[in-house]
Motif scaffolding. Sequence first.
Motif, PDB file in Angstrom:
ATOM      1  N   HIS A   1       0.852  -1.181   0.000  1.00  0.00           N
ATOM      2  CA  HIS A   1       0.000   0.000   0.000  1.00  0.00           C
ATOM      3  C   HIS A   1       0.891   1.236   0.000  1.00  0.00           C
ATOM      4  O   HIS A   1       2.031   1.206   0.485  1.00  0.00           O
ATOM      5  N   PHE A   2       0.330   2.333  -0.516  1.00  0.00           N
ATOM      6  CA  PHE A   2       1.110   3.559  -0.609  1.00  0.00           C
ATOM      7  C   PHE A   2       0.326   4.731  -0.041  1.00  0.00           C
ATOM      8  O   PHE A   2      -0.913   4.749  -0.057  1.00  0.00           O
ATOM      9  N   ALA A   3       1.084   5.707   0.440  1.00  0.00           N
ATOM     10  CA  ALA A   3       0.488   6.959   0.899  1.00  0.00           C
ATOM     11  C   ALA A   3       0.587   7.992  -0.212  1.00  0.00           C
ATOM     12  O   ALA A   3       1.257   7.782  -1.221  1.00  0.00           O
ATOM     13  N   ALA A   4      -0.098   9.122  -0.030  1.00  0.00           N
ATOM     14  CA  ALA A   4       0.007  10.202  -1.002  1.00  0.00           C
ATOM     15  C   ALA A   4       1.441  10.711  -1.064  1.00  0.00           C
ATOM     16  O   ALA A   4       2.149  10.759  -0.052  1.00  0.00           O
TER      17      ALA A   4
ATOM     18  N   ASP B   1      -5.001   7.788 -12.257  1.00  0.00           N
ATOM     19  CA  ASP B   1      -5.870   7.773 -11.081  1.00  0.00           C
ATOM     20  C   ASP B   1      -7.268   7.373 -11.542  1.00  0.00           C
ATOM     21  O   ASP B   1      -7.940   8.121 -12.257  1.00  0.00           O
ATOM     22  N   LEU B   2      -7.711   6.186 -11.166  1.00  0.00           N
ATOM     23  CA  LEU B   2      -8.984   5.659 -11.657  1.00  0.00           C
ATOM     24  C   LEU B   2     -10.173   6.509 -11.221  1.00  0.00           C
ATOM     25  O   LEU B   2     -11.200   6.531 -11.915  1.00  0.00           O
TER      26      LEU B   2
ATOM     27  N   ARG C   1      -7.781   3.999  -5.879  1.00  0.00           N
ATOM     28  CA  ARG C   1      -7.126   3.037  -6.763  1.00  0.00           C
ATOM     29  C   ARG C   1      -6.461   3.744  -7.934  1.00  0.00           C
ATOM     30  O   ARG C   1      -7.073   4.559  -8.616  1.00  0.00           O
ATOM     31  N   TYR C   2      -5.190   3.399  -8.145  1.00  0.00           N
ATOM     32  CA  TYR C   2      -4.477   3.775  -9.362  1.00  0.00           C
ATOM     33  C   TYR C   2      -4.324   2.497 -10.193  1.00  0.00           C
ATOM     34  O   TYR C   2      -4.333   1.389  -9.659  1.00  0.00           O
ATOM     35  N   VAL C   3      -4.179   2.653 -11.494  1.00  0.00           N
ATOM     36  CA  VAL C   3      -3.894   1.495 -12.331  1.00  0.00           C
ATOM     37  C   VAL C   3      -2.666   1.792 -13.181  1.00  0.00           C
ATOM     38  O   VAL C   3      -2.521   2.897 -13.719  1.00  0.00           O
TER      39      VAL C   3
ATOM     40  N   GLU D   1      -2.944  -2.812 -10.274  1.00  0.00           N
ATOM     41  CA  GLU D   1      -3.627  -1.800  -9.466  1.00  0.00           C
ATOM     42  C   GLU D   1      -2.823  -1.467  -8.219  1.00  0.00           C
ATOM     43  O   GLU D   1      -2.202  -2.342  -7.610  1.00  0.00           O
ATOM     44  N   LEU D   2      -2.826  -0.187  -7.845  1.00  0.00           N
ATOM     45  CA  LEU D   2      -2.141   0.298  -6.651  1.00  0.00           C
ATOM     46  C   LEU D   2      -3.185   0.857  -5.699  1.00  0.00           C
ATOM     47  O   LEU D   2      -4.128   1.535  -6.123  1.00  0.00           O
TER      48      LEU D   2
END
Length: 882
Positions: free
Chosen positions: A433-436, A464-465, A858-860, A878-879
Amino acid sequence: MRFLLVFFVLLLSNSVYSQDIQKVLDNMEAYRDRNPQEKLYLHLDKYAYTAGETIWFKAYATIGLHNLFSNHSGIAYVELIDGAKKTVSSMTIPLVMGLGMGDFKLQDTITEGSYRLRAYTNWMRNADEKYFYDRTIQISNGRTDNVMTKTSVRAEGKDNIYTVQLKSLSGLPLAKKQVRYEILSGGGTVERKRGNTDEEGNLLVSLSKKYGEAQLKLRFDNLEMLPVNKLLRMVPPDLANSVQLLPEGGKLLGDKINNIAVKAITPKGMGIKAKVIFTVGRDTAGVVETNTLGMGAGYIFIQPNTPIVARAEFEDGSVVDVAMPEVYTSGYAITVNNQNGSKVFAQLNVSNDLVNQKEVYFVLHHLSEVIFVSKQKVNKDELVFSVDKKMMPTGVLTISILDEGFQPIAERPFFNYNSNTVLPVAVHLNKEHFAARERVKVDMRVGDESDSIRFGAFSASVIDLSKIKDSVSLAPNIMSTLLLNSDLNGYIENPGYYFDLKGVKSRDLDLLMLTQGWRNVDWRELEGDVKPKYDVEKALKISGYTKKLGRTKPEVGAKVQLISTKNYMDFVDTTSNEEGYFEFGNLLFPDSVKFLISARDANKGKNNIDIVIDKEEKPLVGNNRNRGDELADVNAVYIDQINQSKQFFSELEGKGLMEKSIAIEEVVVRASTKKKVAENSSNLNGPGNADQVLTSEELSTCPTLDMCLAGRLMGVTFVGGVPYNTRGNVPMQIVLDGMYLEGDQLSMINVNDIESIEVLRNANYTSIYGVNGGNGLLIITSKTGLSAMRSYVPKGIMTVQPQGLHVNREFYKPVYDVEGGNKLNRDLRTTIHWEPNIVADKSGKASFEFFTADGKGRYVMIIEGLDLSGRILRKLVELDVR
């Protein structure tokens, strides 16, 4: 190897391998060698854009069925085309071993709508425009437009009445606004009118039904008093759903069981679920139900001389009668079963009168690249062939059945999927998982352990989905483009639907093959040695003809020199041939470079020569084959993305990374006071559409043109006789009767020969000229429209500015964990990252990194590319950003 396989198969079938079929196979191989299939795919950073953004892309050019990197062409052309089939921007990109990159900066003044990105090489023009890369994208505008539309239509007598509601992005109606509009149909303007919106911002437009589908071009001022252009498609209200019945192999045979494919579409060309019922008298002969994309197929028995009635029921409740195809009593029909896991079966159905003991040949091929050959005698009315799938590559293959004269009597395309075509990849991220604003490290490894070399080239985009409306899984991608679109013509709805991480949707693909036109070899050309019309281009060229002064007769053997104005010591020489033709080839130069071309005769070295430069011939822009992807009211559909982009642009403007939205200066010309402009003006915006116009009357007292214009042109100063645009203090482009001149040639034009001068300084007038309009233009039209330079006739020398190679810009990448790095106060990016230059080493390893933005959710990550064996990579990762 291929012919050994063919020979082996024929031996197994106990057939005599005749010299005649060998000649056909030799001709097919020669045809393939003369006409290799080149394909192009553009990996885009995302799927929809707004004014002020950049379209980033990576180009992949491949050759042949196996999609090897193409070294065939050295350059490719990429065009951005609007809804009126007008090319609004174009570029030439270099291809190095089949790879290239480019970017389109979208002007603040671009008109919202559905646009096309079209890409091709000169060699690809030998096939057809319908096999170019051609993708529809949506472009909204919240920079200078700031207006949403909502269109509706109703029928009233002989007319269709369209209501166009105009509102600001915040929802305020544009009440009591005067709107100028044109109705475009059949490639031209059929009506020009004016109207006013009501209190709710509604404009009523009446259109005669005789025009059918048309386009509505609007021009008005928004609430900020900036001029706005809109282009809307006008779809009649009374169009109905429709159904096509397509017999497999092209024919329905009486007294046989036939496979009939069904294609059901809406008026927009989109698939719709339907049920088609076939009846004979009061009895039901068969029922075919389509999938959600409007495609289906089923078997029915065709009784000779017995009429069949077909009727379609759609999921929206509508019902239509469907015309049955013609039923033949004599002929051939083919049915193919591609759903078996290990083999493809094909059956040739033959009418009784053609069971004649003659031989037919079964040829499995792709554009004459033969994969399998067999033959049988027509000793019964059903002949069955089968082929092992293991020997077949992935792609659209064609089964052609040839008669004893080696002419096709039945053909059928089908899609074969071989898992070896897909490049395996393992992707590892540095965290779960990631933070901003956190660094993301991506490690890739492509290929299998058994691969001796794993080199490959790839690209990746991260989006950025939450800011994307479009479906990533249904959109066109590298697999659908190289494996489907490059061989099929017509609209393919949701092409990404047919491919997923588990493989392909085999049944749906077969329905697509039954209902779609496909690219095939022209059997009539096999025996000839027809030279392709368009050559392979390895680099740029400048060519033309030398002619005797004032005559059409060629100047043979003229010494021609090409000189770069960037460096007058950099020149190339050549000699014109017996037709006066000369060519400077193998050139590589960036866009916006000007050249001088000089010519002297071979005998006395005189420059009394006319030089005629070949004009660049672009392929015509046809109708959008992906019309189903076009949207109406794009700003309204993408309002969320517009608002998010406005916030992001504001941040970039504050950092000095982006210019503020352009304030358009507009000169309002009233009909009673409008200055007379030459009708033959070369102004691409149309005569008189300019920031300022000067007529011949205003120039009558001037000794020289540059002296006359000094002080009279708004926003223009003169330095040494050369006009400079005060916006940026840059030299302006001179265009005389469509011919581009250097600024210092202005004083050589005879004032008495000029009918009008138009000044173009602002983006709404200069953008149509592309790179040539960046500094503004002076459009000069002579009284004859031929040449105003009667007092100065250049002999044996001229200036040219061909389109050069696009110079790529750099994608902005903020850095948050380094002191002094690029940082944003509010990071609201939609495209989080664009990485076009990923190269896997010999062990298959590659890596890149980027930072997340402020958006959470979710990012892809979309990774695409090819390895040296032509294996295709498409990977979605997906991130989770918290």
